[in-house]
Motif scaffolding. Structure first.
Motif, mmCIF file in Angstrom:
data_model
loop_
_atom_site.group_PDB
_atom_site.id
_atom_site.type_symbol
_atom_site.label_atom_id
_atom_site.label_comp_id
_atom_site.label_asym_id
_atom_site.label_seq_id
_atom_site.Cartn_x
_atom_site.Cartn_y
_atom_site.Cartn_z
ATOM 1 N N LEU A 42 1.619 15.887 -1.604
ATOM 2 C CA LEU A 42 1.675 14.835 -2.619
ATOM 3 C C LEU A 42 3.105 14.639 -3.098
ATOM 4 O O LEU A 42 3.586 13.507 -3.222
ATOM 5 N N GLN A 43 3.794 15.738 -3.375
ATOM 6 C CA GLN A 43 5.180 15.645 -3.821
ATOM 7 C C GLN A 43 6.044 14.929 -2.778
ATOM 8 O O GLN A 43 6.874 14.078 -3.121
ATOM 9 N N LYS A 44 5.830 15.265 -1.521
ATOM 10 C CA LYS A 44 6.600 14.626 -0.462
ATOM 11 C C LYS A 44 6.292 13.129 -0.394
ATOM 12 O O LYS A 44 7.207 12.300 -0.277
ATOM 13 N N LEU A 45 5.015 12.759 -0.500
ATOM 14 C CA LEU A 45 4.650 11.351 -0.430
ATOM 15 C C LEU A 45 5.257 10.560 -1.587
ATOM 16 O O LEU A 45 5.734 9.435 -1.392
ATOM 17 N N LEU A 46 5.264 11.119 -2.782
ATOM 18 C CA LEU A 46 5.864 10.420 -3.921
ATOM 19 C C LEU A 46 7.366 10.243 -3.709
ATOM 20 O O LEU A 46 7.936 9.197 -4.053
ATOM 21 N N ASN A 47 8.018 11.254 -3.158
ATOM 22 C CA ASN A 47 9.437 11.118 -2.822
ATOM 23 C C ASN A 47 9.656 10.039 -1.780
ATOM 24 O O ASN A 47 10.547 9.184 -1.910
ATOM 25 N N VAL A 48 8.843 10.066 -0.750
ATOM 26 C CA VAL A 48 8.946 9.068 0.325
ATOM 27 C C VAL A 48 8.708 7.664 -0.226
ATOM 28 O O VAL A 48 9.411 6.707 0.131
ATOM 29 N N THR A 49 7.717 7.537 -1.113
ATOM 30 C CA THR A 49 7.399 6.234 -1.706
ATOM 31 C C THR A 49 8.585 5.686 -2.486
ATOM 32 O O THR A 49 8.910 4.497 -2.409
ATOM 33 N N LEU A 50 9.238 6.560 -3.247
ATOM 34 C CA LEU A 50 10.379 6.105 -4.033
ATOM 35 C C LEU A 50 11.509 5.632 -3.111
ATOM 36 O O LEU A 50 12.134 4.594 -3.359
ATOM 37 N N LEU A 51 11.750 6.377 -2.039
ATOM 38 C CA LEU A 51 12.772 5.953 -1.075
ATOM 39 C C LEU A 51 12.384 4.639 -0.404
ATOM 40 O O LEU A 51 13.204 3.724 -0.255
ATOM 41 N N TYR A 52 11.128 4.548 -0.009
ATOM 42 C CA TYR A 52 10.616 3.349 0.665
ATOM 43 C C TYR A 52 10.735 2.113 -0.234
ATOM 44 O O TYR A 52 11.150 1.035 0.218
ATOM 45 N N ASN A 53 10.399 2.284 -1.515
ATOM 46 C CA ASN A 53 10.480 1.166 -2.457
ATOM 47 C C ASN A 53 11.916 0.782 -2.793
ATOM 48 O O ASN A 53 12.155 -0.261 -3.397
ATOM 49 N N ASN A 54 12.841 1.657 -2.435
ATOM 50 C CA ASN A 54 14.257 1.349 -2.664
ATOM 51 C C ASN A 54 14.959 0.884 -1.397
ATOM 52 O O ASN A 54 16.183 0.956 -1.294
ATOM 53 N N GLY A 55 14.171 0.443 -0.405
ATOM 54 C CA GLY A 55 14.749 -0.204 0.758
ATOM 55 C C GLY A 55 14.986 0.674 1.964
ATOM 56 O O GLY A 55 15.503 0.199 2.982
ATOM 57 N N HIS A 56 14.612 1.934 1.883
ATOM 58 C CA HIS A 56 14.771 2.814 3.051
ATOM 59 C C HIS A 56 13.626 2.569 4.029
ATOM 60 O O HIS A 56 12.465 2.525 3.636
ATOM 61 N N LYS A 57 13.935 2.436 5.283
ATOM 62 C CA LYS A 57 12.903 2.240 6.299
ATOM 63 C C LYS A 57 12.149 3.543 6.526
ATOM 64 O O LYS A 57 12.749 4.619 6.553
ATOM 65 N N ILE A 58 10.850 3.415 6.717
ATOM 66 C CA ILE A 58 10.019 4.601 6.881
ATOM 67 C C ILE A 58 10.438 5.404 8.113
ATOM 68 O O ILE A 58 10.370 6.642 8.124
ATOM 69 N N SER A 59 10.900 4.725 9.152
ATOM 70 C CA SER A 59 11.330 5.422 10.364
ATOM 71 C C SER A 59 12.534 6.317 10.093
ATOM 72 O O SER A 59 12.669 7.396 10.689
ATOM 73 N N LYS A 60 13.422 5.858 9.196
ATOM 74 C CA LYS A 60 14.601 6.663 8.853
ATOM 75 C C LYS A 60 14.245 7.773 7.875
ATOM 76 O O LYS A 60 14.810 8.872 7.940
ATOM 77 N N ILE A 61 13.333 7.474 6.956
ATOM 78 C CA ILE A 61 12.902 8.499 5.996
ATOM 79 C C ILE A 61 12.287 9.677 6.743
ATOM 80 O O ILE A 61 12.511 10.840 6.400
ATOM 81 N N ALA A 62 11.509 9.364 7.775
ATOM 82 C CA ALA A 62 10.816 10.408 8.534
ATOM 83 C C ALA A 62 11.782 11.373 9.205
ATOM 84 O O ALA A 62 11.412 12.518 9.516
ATOM 85 N N LYS A 63 13.031 10.943 9.414
ATOM 86 C CA LYS A 63 14.015 11.802 10.076
ATOM 87 C C LYS A 63 14.776 12.690 9.100
ATOM 88 O O LYS A 63 15.516 13.590 9.525
ATOM 89 N N ILE A 64 14.610 12.443 7.794
ATOM 90 C CA ILE A 64 15.299 13.276 6.797
ATOM 91 C C ILE A 64 14.574 14.616 6.698
ATOM 92 O O ILE A 64 13.355 14.656 6.525
ATOM 93 N N PRO A 65 15.284 15.735 6.793
ATOM 94 C CA PRO A 65 14.634 17.039 6.644
ATOM 95 C C PRO A 65 13.921 17.151 5.289
ATOM 96 O O PRO A 65 14.430 16.645 4.275
ATOM 97 N N ASP A 66 12.776 17.771 5.288
ATOM 98 C CA ASP A 66 11.966 17.859 4.063
ATOM 99 C C ASP A 66 12.767 18.403 2.891
ATOM 100 O O ASP A 66 12.624 17.926 1.750
ATOM 101 N N ASN A 67 13.600 19.398 3.137
ATOM 102 C CA ASN A 67 14.356 20.016 2.051
ATOM 103 C C ASN A 67 15.423 19.096 1.469
ATOM 104 O O ASN A 67 15.876 19.301 0.332
ATOM 105 N N ASP A 68 15.832 18.082 2.224
ATOM 106 C CA ASP A 68 16.885 17.171 1.756
ATOM 107 C C ASP A 68 16.332 15.966 0.994
ATOM 108 O O ASP A 68 17.072 15.313 0.249
ATOM 109 N N ILE A 69 15.061 15.652 1.195
ATOM 110 C CA ILE A 69 14.488 14.459 0.568
ATOM 111 C C ILE A 69 14.631 14.471 -0.954
ATOM 112 O O ILE A 69 15.038 13.459 -1.545
ATOM 113 N N PRO A 70 14.318 15.577 -1.657
ATOM 114 C CA PRO A 70 14.446 15.556 -3.121
ATOM 115 C C PRO A 70 15.859 15.237 -3.599
ATOM 116 O O PRO A 70 16.030 14.583 -4.639
#
Length: 299
Positions: free
Chosen positions: A51-79
């Motif tokens: 859930l925490q990861k999805l909320l982080n991903v959602t915030l990035l996605y809503n700020n214009g980051h493409k999901i394909s690029k978000i998926a390549k970010i290491p989990d530890n770097d997303i926060p």
């Protein structure tokens, strides 16, 4: 003791993130974004980490980051990427998501960074009305559907209370400029939901009135003491959960008896329990308001 919810359904994830369940499933398959577990009946369940990861991903996605690029970010770097965005971006809709993320993560730093970013462009009043009220309304629905735990709710509401109290304190050293009313703010016995009342207390002080804030779960007889000191009291209360539906009119009947010898009684009420007030038996001095704004406009 409150137990923090640790397993979430895909519907919970949809409610919290705003991302449709269908899209979440696509992200899982195409990008291996989340790894749900399966129950014995083959129903997806998600951990708090997911859930925490999805909320982080959602915030990035809503700020214009493409999901394909978000998926390549290491989990530890997303926060860390998320925190950088939160610190720079104070857009209100993004702020609500950031506050929800702070709640789920029990992350005070994210809460304060988000608040401070908003404060750079908005007054406290604007933040409360345009961001905190929609957030609290959404949290109420999430809590009712068991999407979040009481621990999550208490965490975020405590931080919001801090901000109300901080801004209220700035006004409390000023002498009242208006003398025609003295407000006494209280919640009835067993009622503990005080954010709305705390904020109204702030607005009353801002308008230049004196407000005696008594706080939550006040026995009615305790109000008698205040009436000995002031002749122009406006009692103010918020009926969110208490008195319960079947006791609301009895409460007003008892209040009527309490102020029977008071020359000019006034009682202003808000909250969803006021819908059960019988207009035929309601005391003439009792006035209800549908919202904080409608009450503030009458100050």
């Amino acid at each position: 003791m409150n137990n923090v919810k640790k397993q979430f359904s895909i519907r919970d994830l949809e409610n919290l993130s705003g991302i449709k369940a269908h899209t979440i499933r696509i992200w899982e398959k195409r990008y291996n974004l989340l790894s749900p577990e399966r129950t014995d009946t083959n129903i997806r369940t998600y951990s708090l980490t997911s859930l925490q990861k999805l909320l982080n991903v959602t915030l990035l996605y809503n700020n214009g980051h493409k999901i394909s690029k978000i998926a390549k970010i290491p989990d530890n770097d997303i926060p860390y990427v998320v925190r950088e965005i939160v610190a720079k971006n104070s857009h209100k809709s993004q702020a609500i998501n950031a506050f929800k993320l702070a709640m789920v993560n029990f992350d005070q730093t994210m809460f304060f960074n988000t608040y401070n970013a908003l404060l750079g462009e908005n007054s406290f009043r604007e933040i409360f009305k345009e961001t905190f009220i929609p957030l609290l309304n959404e949290l109420g629905l999430l809590w009712q559907t068991d999407t979040i735990s009481p621990a999550h709710e208490h965490f975020i509401t405590s931080l919001i209370k801090q901000k109300i109290l901080l801004n209220t304190e700035k006004l409390q050293h000023l002498n009242p400029t208006k003398k025609d009313k003295v407000f006494v703010a209280f919640l009835p016995e067993n009622e503990i939901h005080e954010i709305g009342l705390l904020y109204i207390n702030y607005e009353i002080l801002l308008k230049g009135y004196k407000c005696i804030y008594l706080g939550p779960t006040i026995p009615m007889e305790n109000l008698e003491d205040v009436m000995k000191y002031f002749d122009d009291i406006y009692f103010l209360s918020y009926f969110t959960v208490f008195p319960q539906k079947d006791h609301v009119n009895k409460y007003l009947e008892d209040f009527n008896k309490l102020v029977a010898n008071y020359e000019n009684p006034n009682l202003w009420l808000l909250g969803r329990q006021t819908q059960y007030i019988n207009d035929e038996t309601r005391p003439k001095f009792c006035r209800t308001f549908s919202s904080i704004d409608s009450l503030v406009s009458k100050l």
